[in-house]
Design a protein around this motif. Structure first.
Motif: not given
Lengths: 418, 430
Positions: A253-260, A281-286, A296-301, A313-316
């Motif tokens: 699990v990775i957390g970012y702040r963007n204050e948007s 599932s069309e995203s760059m991470l995926f 990975v099998y799954f990764i998403n933001s 979050s992702a299973g790695i």
């Protein structure tokens, strides 16, 4: 579809008339400050009110009553938006014309919700039982390792912030609740919370308005919910946490702040950024981490616009940790440099548009949007959202990526991973 | 084209079987923005063999149906889902024990999206590199499920109920079995099992029936699968005695997870009126252990179950079983109580009033479900393959008598048909 929003001095009424669905849905929503002292009490309360009432004073009576209403779906739940805690009572019934003898189910369901909300029956046995059920629910989160990792990570990233509070409360506080607290917390909710009643279905506006007015007698109130949580922290270093337990697949699990924040100038730009980055599932991470590298099998933001944070979050495999992190950094840097195929942008916009329109085919989807609009004093205007999304440029997306500030990286891993 | 009107529930269904054998169903939904389309074939995890042209039986590697489902999305090294996304569509697929389903929902360009769907499912373009990469992705999926106590309990219980039926096989296969999958076996399996004769296309949403049907017809005009090998239906049938009556495992959980299964014998696999059978079981269980019963109340007040408590009925062509389970801190006591309730069902007196109430529940549940076009398409296809129609549910429910429910009690009388599986927390002995 016709939407009517009526702001009364004691509650807001959202009426949505449509013949599209075979069912009618009614929701009564209570809102008050999210607060560590009250959140757990406010979480157990609706579950007790859901189990019994004065006139339906046993679980069997309650269940039979709902079954007789053609298996009416009666649910309660808690949630949060920004710094506000919500308690919702929701009932879904089939339209009268599907009953055996054209029964007046709609009228009956308004009366039922009146009974639930104004005639609670607090007794020790149900209190004890619901306390056990909630406790076992907290305990069971550990069985779902992704949920558990996300929960743990948030406790660390938001250690000193209100955002750390789970809208369902926590086990330590649950154990401290006494039976006698229930009345106070109930009275406080009924008398002081912001109340919103929403109804969607094949209804008559005038008749329904009168029915609701007669059934829900609330006192006048002034409560302004704080719907955006701007609280943040200053930090120079990324927090890195690794926890080892006996699992086959690591959870990252990775957390970012963007204050948007929601409805700010950057809101729609961040929506497009998020879908392009990881929320489909069309995203760059995926594409990069699953399909190109097969890691990975799954990764998403995900993006919480009421707080201004983005999570991945992702299973790695734990041994792929550096590779996944490095690839993620590269993707962000390419978005900033605008070094990628424009197709990603048109696809992301098309996905958002598709999700928006699909939401119009669900009575829950429409009701949730109308409810949120009424909180933020916004009009129901899908076209305006479509326009805003359409306008987002590659530069905008680059600027949104620039706003990401990496805060916390959390890895839950197995002890025997290669 | 056949037209069926279901006036009670306000639905109209159109059906036509095309010249190449494909069965097409169309259910228009006025006022909807979204269309939802499924394209299904009868290849699931229990199909484990192919008959070649000399009638030799060839074994398929375990997990091939699911592997094929993943890999059809790759068209010459490129993932087809991007083309759907650009067309305001969202494509997906899933593999079950008895079938594989490809689907999309879209809010625009229905015809183009149908064309994309038919073309990618019917025309594989596998690459060796893509196949090898997929093995890593599926291995990651397998590991994810190994950590999920619900999946572990479910699969373990099925393996303990059945000793040889292929329902024992993991849908995903194992890392070892998928390593044997190559281009030629994928192509052969596809040719055999994706013949249009085996497939059902279900289209629901907002569209003009004639236009869409003509479009599909012209797309399928020249699609014919000439194939010398044949699909080989599983005919393994077991009696109701379970293979192993009790088992457990320790995993990283706080709350133990208990699951009880009751296996059904061969006479119950008879497909005649499968909807009626399902409804009878569902009514019987509602009357004896549903939320408004004293049994349920007792389980709750003895702290044996929580909100995760659930029931499941599976009746298929060659196998069937019921599952009851809950997360519980008292799995042993729950085991005893549940068996007591089910084995004594025969003596339980059912009330007419309660029985009549279940009829309302069936109507309510079904009408609620009909709001979902996804439910309609998926359930319709499931029942179609079982030789019956989803839209008959209310008529069938009307025909059920107390006597039918009484007879259903027999399914629970044989203790040898019972098997239990418990997931316990790891022991903290370090």
């Amino acid at each position: 579809m016709d939407i009517k929003v009526i702001h009364n001095s004691n509650y807001t009424l959202n009426l949505i008339t449509t013949k599209k669905f075979k069912t009618t849905r009614i929701q009564v929503n209570f809102a008050n400050d999210l607060n560590i002292d009250t959140v757990t009490k406010r979480s157990i309360l609706p579950y007790i009110m859901h189990s019994v009432s004065k006139n339906l004073d046993s679980r069997e009576k309650m269940s039979k009553y709902l079954e007789n209403m053609y298996a009416a779906n009666f649910n309660v739940g808690v949630s949060k938006i920004g710094k506000t805690h919500f308690v919702a009572f929701e009932l879904s019934i089939i339209n009268d014309n599907f009953t055996f003898n054209d029964e007046k189910l709609f009228k009956k369901s308004i009366d039922f919700l009146n009974e639930i909300i104004f005639n609670p029956y607090f007794n020790q046995e149900i209190f004890k039982e619901e306390t056990r059920l909630l406790k076992e629910f907290y305990d069971s989160v550990y069985a779902n390792k992704m949920k558990y990792a996300i929960k743990e990570m948030r406790q660390i990233m938001f250690e000193n912030e209100l955002y750390k509070i789970d809208p369902l409360g926590c086990k330590d506080d649950l154990e401290k609740i006494e039976f006698n607290d229930l009345k106070d917390i109930y009275n406080n909710m009924i008398n002081n919370d912001l109340v919103t009643i929403s109804i969607i279905g094949d209804i008559d506006i005038v008749e329904t308005q009168k029915m609701v007015k007669d059934a829900f007698i609330f006192k006048d109130r002034i409560f302004k919910p704080v719907l955006l949580d701007n609280e943040t922290k200053t930090f120079n270093e990324v927090t890195q946490i690794e926890k080892v337990i006996d699992v086959n697949q690591g959870k990252l699990v990775i957390g970012y702040r963007n204050e948007s924040m929601y409805l700010s100038e950057d809101y729609y730009k961040t929506l497009v950024f998020n879908v392009l980055f990881g929320a489909s599932s069309e995203s760059m991470l995926f594409k990069e981490i699953r399909e190109e590298k097969g890691l990975v099998y799954f990764i998403n933001s995900s993006y919480d616009p009421y707080k201004g944070v983005v999570f991945i979050s992702a299973g790695i495999k734990a041994s792929d940790f550096d590779n996944v992190l490095k690839t993620t950094e590269n993707i962000i840097s390419n978005i900033i440099k605008m070094d990628y195929n424009d197709d990603f942008i048109s696809t992301a916009k098309s996905i958002i548009n598709n999700r928006l329109i699909e939401g119009l085919d669900s009575n829950l989807g429409i009701m949730s949007r109308v409810f949120r609009n009424s909180l933020f004093d916004q009009k129901f205007d899908i076209e305006e959202i479509q326009n805003q999304i359409f306008k987002v440029t590659k530069e905008d997306i680059s600027n949104m990526a620039k706003k990401l500030k990496l805060d916390t990286v959390y890895l839950l891993r197995g002890d025997k991973d290669e | 084209m056949n037209k069926h009107e279901f006036t009670k529930i306000n639905e109209v269904l159109y059906h036509e079987q095309l010249d190449n054998g494909l069965n097409v169903f169309l259910l228009p939904k006025e006022g909807f923005h979204k269309s939802y389309v499924t394209f299904s074939t009868k290849l699931g995890s229990i199909m484990t063999k192919i008959l070649d042209k000399e009638e030799n039986i060839i074994d398929l590697p375990m997990g091939i149906a699911h592997f094929l489902e993943h890999k059809l999305f790759e068209q010459d090294g490129k993932d087809i889902s991007g083309s759907f996304a650009k067309n305001q569509a969202n494509v997906n697929a899933f593999t079950q024990n008895n079938r594989t389903t490809y689907l999309f929902s879209c809010t625009d360009k229905l015809e183009e999206n149908i064309e994309l769907l038919l073309n990618f499912v019917q025309n594989p373009l596998f690459t060796i590199e893509g196949i090898e990469k997929e093995k890593g992705i599926i291995a990651s999926e397998i590991k994810m499920y190994e950590d999920d106590p619900n999946t572990v309990a479910y699969m373990s219980l099925i393996r303990n109920m059945f000793s040889k039926h292929p329902i024992r096989n993991d849908i995903l296969g194992t890392i070892k079995t998928i390593s044997k999958i190559d281009k030629s076996i994928l192509e052969k399996t596809h040719k055999t099992y994706y013949n249009p004769k085996n497939m059902v296309l279900f289209v629901t949403g907002n569209f003009k029936v004639d236009e869409i049907l003509d479009f599909i017809k012209s797309n399928q005009e020249n699609v014919n699968f000439n194939c010398d090998s044949k699909s080989y239906e599983c005919i393994t049938v077991e009696n109701e005695t379970v293979y192993k009556e009790k088992d457990e495992v320790n995993l990283e959980v706080n709350v133990p997870n208990f699951l009880l299964g009751v296996k059904q014998g061969p006479t119950d696999y008879n497909l005649e009126n499968i909807i009626k059978k399902e409804l009878c079981f569902s009514i019987l269980l509602d009357l004896t252990i549903g939320k408004s019963t004293s049994n349920y109340k007792n389980l709750l007040s003895k702290e044996l179950i929580n909100d995760s408590f659930g029931l499941d009925i599976t009746l298929e062509k060659t196998y069937g079983f019921f599952l009851i389970g809950s997360e519980t801190y008292k799995p042993k006591e729950l085991d005893v109580e549940l068996k007591k309730i089910l084995l004594n069902l025969k003596d339980e007196k059912l009330s007419e009033e309660d029985f009549l109430r279940t009829r309302k529940q069936i109507v309510g549940g079904f009408i609620h479900a009909l709001n979902s076009i996804e439910y309609i398409a998926n359930q319709f296809t499931k029942y179609y393959y079982l030789g019956t129609s989803l839209f008959d549910i209310l008529e069938v429910a009307d025909s059920i008598t107390m006597e039918d429910i009484e007879n259903t009690k027999n399914a629970f009388t044989n203790e040898k048909a019972y098997s239990t599986f418990t997931v316990y927390p790891k022991k903290n002995d370090e």
